[in-house]
Write a protein that holds these residues in place. Structure first.
Motif, PDB file in Angstrom:
ATOM      1  N   LEU A   1      33.637  30.741   9.412  1.00 30.71           N
ATOM      2  CA  LEU A   1      33.450  32.195   9.086  1.00 30.71           C
ATOM      3  C   LEU A   1      33.494  33.130  10.172  1.00 30.71           C
ATOM      4  CD1 LEU A   1      30.311  31.389   6.803  1.00 30.71           C
ATOM      5  CD2 LEU A   1      32.565  32.048   6.089  1.00 30.71           C
ATOM      6  N   MET A   2      33.090  32.992  11.519  1.00 29.16           N
ATOM      7  CA  MET A   2      33.038  33.917  12.346  1.00 29.16           C
ATOM      8  C   MET A   2      34.432  34.017  12.852  1.00 29.16           C
ATOM      9  SD  MET A   2      29.995  34.521  13.110  1.00 29.16           S
ATOM     10  CE  MET A   2      29.643  34.327  11.346  1.00 29.16           C
ATOM     11  N   SER A   3      35.524  33.304  12.526  1.00 24.27           N
ATOM     12  CA  SER A   3      37.081  33.774  12.733  1.00 24.27           C
ATOM     13  C   SER A   3      37.585  34.681  11.832  1.00 24.27           C
ATOM     14  CB  SER A   3      37.652  32.303  13.042  1.00 24.27           C
ATOM     15  OG  SER A   3      37.764  31.514  11.620  1.00 24.27           O
ATOM     16  N   ILE A   4      36.954  34.610  10.446  1.00 23.51           N
ATOM     17  CA  ILE A   4      37.481  35.707   9.661  1.00 23.51           C
ATOM     18  C   ILE A   4      37.415  37.089  10.013  1.00 23.51           C
ATOM     19  CG2 ILE A   4      37.166  36.400   7.308  1.00 23.51           C
ATOM     20  CD1 ILE A   4      36.211  33.621   6.638  1.00 23.51           C
ATOM     21  N   GLN A   5      38.512  37.740   9.660  1.00 21.32           N
ATOM     22  CA  GLN A   5      38.492  39.175   9.932  1.00 21.32           C
ATOM     23  C   GLN A   5      37.322  39.969   9.374  1.00 21.32           C
ATOM     24  OE1 GLN A   5      42.397  40.598   9.350  1.00 21.32           O
ATOM     25  NE2 GLN A   5      43.316  39.302  10.803  1.00 21.32           N
TER      26      GLN A   5
ATOM     27  N   ARG B   1      32.288  38.707  -2.337  1.00 25.21           N
ATOM     28  CA  ARG B   1      32.682  38.362  -1.263  1.00 25.21           C
ATOM     29  C   ARG B   1      32.983  37.067  -0.989  1.00 25.21           C
ATOM     30  NH1 ARG B   1      28.911  42.656   0.315  1.00 25.21           N
ATOM     31  NH2 ARG B   1      27.838  40.876   1.555  1.00 25.21           N
ATOM     32  N   PHE B   2      32.142  36.138  -1.197  1.00 23.34           N
ATOM     33  CA  PHE B   2      32.150  35.031  -0.983  1.00 23.34           C
ATOM     34  C   PHE B   2      33.320  34.228  -1.684  1.00 23.34           C
ATOM     35  CE2 PHE B   2      31.045  30.567  -2.447  1.00 23.34           C
ATOM     36  CZ  PHE B   2      30.899  29.659  -1.305  1.00 23.34           C
ATOM     37  N   TRP B   3      33.508  34.401  -2.941  1.00 20.00           N
ATOM     38  CA  TRP B   3      34.433  34.128  -3.887  1.00 20.00           C
ATOM     39  C   TRP B   3      35.745  34.543  -3.491  1.00 20.00           C
ATOM     40  CZ3 TRP B   3      34.378  29.691  -6.884  1.00 20.00           C
ATOM     41  CH2 TRP B   3      35.157  29.611  -7.721  1.00 20.00           C
ATOM     42  N   HIS B   4      35.989  35.749  -3.333  1.00 21.87           N
ATOM     43  CA  HIS B   4      37.219  36.145  -3.268  1.00 21.87           C
ATOM     44  C   HIS B   4      37.894  36.324  -1.580  1.00 21.87           C
ATOM     45  CE1 HIS B   4      37.990  37.386  -7.306  1.00 21.87           C
ATOM     46  NE2 HIS B   4      36.557  37.616  -7.421  1.00 21.87           N
ATOM     47  N   ILE B   5      36.989  36.284  -0.645  1.00 20.34           N
ATOM     48  CA  ILE B   5      37.361  36.304   0.697  1.00 20.34           C
ATOM     49  C   ILE B   5      37.066  34.899   1.453  1.00 20.34           C
ATOM     50  CG2 ILE B   5      36.841  37.584   3.026  1.00 20.34           C
ATOM     51  CD1 ILE B   5      36.256  40.028   1.214  1.00 20.34           C
ATOM     52  N   THR B   6      35.660  34.623   1.536  1.00 22.51           N
ATOM     53  CA  THR B   6      35.206  33.342   2.027  1.00 22.51           C
ATOM     54  C   THR B   6      35.833  32.221   1.686  1.00 22.51           C
ATOM     55  OG1 THR B   6      33.058  34.853   2.446  1.00 22.51           O
ATOM     56  CG2 THR B   6      33.340  32.340   3.029  1.00 22.51           C
TER      57      THR B   6
ATOM     58  N   GLY C   1      24.134  19.339   9.301  1.00 23.55           N
ATOM     59  CA  GLY C   1      24.135  20.287  10.352  1.00 23.55           C
ATOM     60  C   GLY C   1      25.594  20.423  10.797  1.00 23.55           C
ATOM     61  N   THR C   2      26.220  19.123  11.246  1.00 25.32           N
ATOM     62  CA  THR C   2      27.615  19.423  11.631  1.00 25.32           C
ATOM     63  C   THR C   2      28.483  20.227  10.956  1.00 25.32           C
ATOM     64  OG1 THR C   2      27.211  17.185  12.960  1.00 25.32           O
ATOM     65  CG2 THR C   2      29.440  17.929  12.826  1.00 25.32           C
ATOM     66  N   ALA C   3      28.306  19.687   9.680  1.00 22.96           N
ATOM     67  CA  ALA C   3      29.367  20.359   8.797  1.00 22.96           C
ATOM     68  C   ALA C   3      29.028  21.987   8.975  1.00 22.96           C
ATOM     69  CB  ALA C   3      29.307  19.927   7.480  1.00 22.96           C
ATOM     70  N   THR C   4      27.730  22.190   8.626  1.00 26.46           N
ATOM     71  CA  THR C   4      27.387  23.527   8.630  1.00 26.46           C
ATOM     72  C   THR C   4      28.015  24.431   9.949  1.00 26.46           C
ATOM     73  OG1 THR C   4      25.432  23.143   7.608  1.00 26.46           O
ATOM     74  CG2 THR C   4      25.368  25.211   8.662  1.00 26.46           C
ATOM     75  N   ILE C   5      27.730  23.812  11.210  1.00 27.60           N
ATOM     76  CA  ILE C   5      28.179  24.438  12.467  1.00 27.60           C
ATOM     77  C   ILE C   5      29.722  24.786  12.214  1.00 27.60           C
ATOM     78  CG2 ILE C   5      28.401  24.450  14.970  1.00 27.60           C
ATOM     79  CD1 ILE C   5      25.756  25.032  14.118  1.00 27.60           C
ATOM     80  N   ILE C   6      30.463  23.798  11.775  1.00 29.44           N
ATOM     81  CA  ILE C   6      31.854  23.844  11.521  1.00 29.44           C
ATOM     82  C   ILE C   6      32.159  24.994  10.495  1.00 29.44           C
ATOM     83  CG2 ILE C   6      34.096  22.878  10.757  1.00 29.44           C
ATOM     84  CD1 ILE C   6      32.861  20.033  11.734  1.00 29.44           C
ATOM     85  N   TYR C   7      31.537  25.324   9.560  1.00 30.45           N
ATOM     86  CA  TYR C   7      32.045  26.357   8.609  1.00 30.45           C
ATOM     87  C   TYR C   7      31.639  27.515   9.189  1.00 30.45           C
ATOM     88  CZ  TYR C   7      32.391  22.636   4.986  1.00 30.45           C
ATOM     89  OH  TYR C   7      32.805  21.527   4.218  1.00 30.45           O
ATOM     90  N   LEU C   8      30.473  27.622   9.943  1.00 33.01           N
ATOM     91  CA  LEU C   8      29.944  28.931  10.471  1.00 33.01           C
ATOM     92  C   LEU C   8      30.996  29.451  11.563  1.00 33.01           C
ATOM     93  CD1 LEU C   8      27.784  30.750  10.743  1.00 33.01           C
ATOM     94  CD2 LEU C   8      26.760  29.652  12.410  1.00 33.01           C
TER      95      LEU C   8
ATOM     96  N   VAL D   1      28.147  24.613   3.208  1.00 37.49           N
ATOM     97  CA  VAL D   1      28.689  25.829   2.945  1.00 37.49           C
ATOM     98  C   VAL D   1      28.002  26.920   2.637  1.00 37.49           C
ATOM     99  CG1 VAL D   1      30.709  27.056   1.385  1.00 37.49           C
ATOM    100  CG2 VAL D   1      30.837  24.591   2.025  1.00 37.49           C
ATOM    101  N   ILE D   2      26.827  26.697   1.704  1.00 38.91           N
ATOM    102  CA  ILE D   2      25.862  27.830   1.349  1.00 38.91           C
ATOM    103  C   ILE D   2      25.205  28.001   2.523  1.00 38.91           C
ATOM    104  CG2 ILE D   2      23.675  28.260  -0.055  1.00 38.91           C
ATOM    105  CD1 ILE D   2      25.155  26.296  -1.914  1.00 38.91           C
ATOM    106  N   LEU D   3      24.451  27.305   3.607  1.00 39.88           N
ATOM    107  CA  LEU D   3      24.036  27.402   4.556  1.00 39.88           C
ATOM    108  C   LEU D   3      24.737  28.252   5.639  1.00 39.88           C
ATOM    109  CD1 LEU D   3      21.941  24.125   5.221  1.00 39.88           C
ATOM    110  CD2 LEU D   3      20.929  26.433   4.597  1.00 39.88           C
ATOM    111  N   ALA D   4      26.035  27.959   5.758  1.00 37.10           N
ATOM    112  CA  ALA D   4      26.729  28.664   6.617  1.00 37.10           C
ATOM    113  C   ALA D   4      26.954  29.883   6.345  1.00 37.10           C
ATOM    114  CB  ALA D   4      28.316  27.871   6.919  1.00 37.10           C
ATOM    115  N   VAL D   5      27.143  30.292   4.890  1.00 33.65           N
ATOM    116  CA  VAL D   5      27.242  31.768   4.384  1.00 33.65           C
ATOM    117  C   VAL D   5      26.127  32.354   4.837  1.00 33.65           C
ATOM    118  CG1 VAL D   5      27.613  33.229   2.523  1.00 33.65           C
ATOM    119  CG2 VAL D   5      29.039  31.114   2.936  1.00 33.65           C
ATOM    120  N   PHE D   6      24.969  31.856   4.539  1.00 29.82           N
ATOM    121  CA  PHE D   6      23.541  32.344   4.615  1.00 29.82           C
ATOM    122  C   PHE D   6      23.360  32.735   6.154  1.00 29.82           C
ATOM    123  CE2 PHE D   6      19.170  31.966   5.788  1.00 29.82           C
ATOM    124  CZ  PHE D   6      18.481  32.865   4.959  1.00 29.82           C
TER     125      PHE D   6
END
Length: 306
Positions: A194-198, A215-220, A184-191, A102-107
């Motif tokens: 994230l890309m689908s969030i408006q 932003r991470f806590w209230h949106i992501t 790695g697989t989970a990171t790509i799924i989370y990423l 999750v952290i890597l995907a956000v980064f």
């Protein structure tokens, strides 16, 4: 003549003809091989396992023993040890391995230019074959001062550390390797999630002066909660079936501190030759995982959809 005055036999015949004309027969013929292969390779092993769990067999001769295999499994004192070790692995994997993707995907999602390169580097460990990755990390965990990790610690006058030879460090070491191999697989799924969030949500938050943490806590997190629930369930199921890492790295040692339930099944079947008891323990594990999954989905359904 209305449909009410047509005899039922004639109505059924017309329904069959209409179904055939609409392609129903060709569809059925197309699906028969798929259904047959699914039944042969999915359902038949399940039914066969249920039968084996009630027998004492070496696949040459079989003896019907009923629930005796289950009783012998529950009387085995090593079962409690293997269950605790598996639970300990699952807890460590959740604490260490679940937040990392999750952290890597956000980064990575915050990057602008190097996002593709970072995604490729994150997914790189998944490309390694599991056995190769485990053997590689086993060499890293060499307890001698010449081991890779002990060499690094030696630069800071620490160690050497008996990684896999220590009862307290063996399981955390295995969890580190398993996390590296699978995040790695989970990171790509989370990423992808994230890309689908408006982007308008982040733009509005930035305009209000919200920091990255807010932003991470209230949106992501609220936008990702459905995926997080599914990934957590898959991780629980996967950690309860861990075998390759402890088998290759420690073979259950030291002093059975890394023996897992699947390793116990392996010992029943291929060391003791007791396939009935191995299958009985497999059935018990499947029942427990099914129950956990059902309870988990029931408990989180309202939260995931609210």
């Amino acid at each position: 003549m209305t449909d009410a005055t047509i005899p039922p036999t004639t109505q059924r015949s017309r329904g069959v003809v209409r179904w055939v004309r609409r392609g129903g027969l060709s569809t059925l013929i197309f699906f028969i091989p798929l259904l047959a292969s699914f039944g042969l390779f999915s359902w038949w092993p399940i039914l066969r396992s249920l039968l084996l769990s009630l027998q004492r067999t070496n696949f040459l001769t079989s003896e019907w023993v009923g629930l005796d295999n289950f009783a012998r499994v529950l009387r085995d004192p090593l079962l409690l040890t293997a269950t605790w070790n598996t639970l300990w692995f699952a807890i460590l994997a959740f604490v260490i391995g679940f937040p990392v993707p999750v952290i890597l995907a956000v980064f990575i999602g915050e990057l602008r230019r190097a996002r593709r390169l970072a995604s490729a580097l994150v997914y790189l460990p998944v490309i390694f074959p599991p056995v190769v990755a485990v053997l590689l990390w086993k060499a890293f965990f060499d307890p001698s001062p010449q081991g890779v990790f002990n060499t690094v610690l030696g630069w800071f006058d620490i160690g050497p550390v008996p990684w896999l030879n220590s009862g307290d460090l063996a399981m955390p070491s295995i969890v580190l390797q398993a996390t590296w191999a699978s995040f790695g697989t989970a990171t790509i799924i989370y990423l992808a999630t994230l890309m689908s969030i408006q982007t308008e949500l982040y733009d509005a938050a930035e305009a209000d002066g919200a920091a990255v943490s807010r932003r991470f806590w209230h949106i992501t997190l609220p936008q990702m909660r459905g995926v997080l629930l599914v990934m957590f369930l898959l991780q629980v199921i996967g950690t309860f079936q861990v075998f390759t890492e402890p088998y290759i790295m420690t073979n259950g040692g030291p002093e059975n501190r890394t023996v897992t339930i699947l390793m116990l099944i392996y010992r029943y079947a291929f060391i003791s030759g007791d396939y009935g008891r191995a299958t009985a323990l497999s059935v018990l594990l499947a029942i427990v995982l099914s129950a956990l999954s059902a309870v988990y989905l029931w408990a989180t359904r309202r939260w995931s959809t609210s």
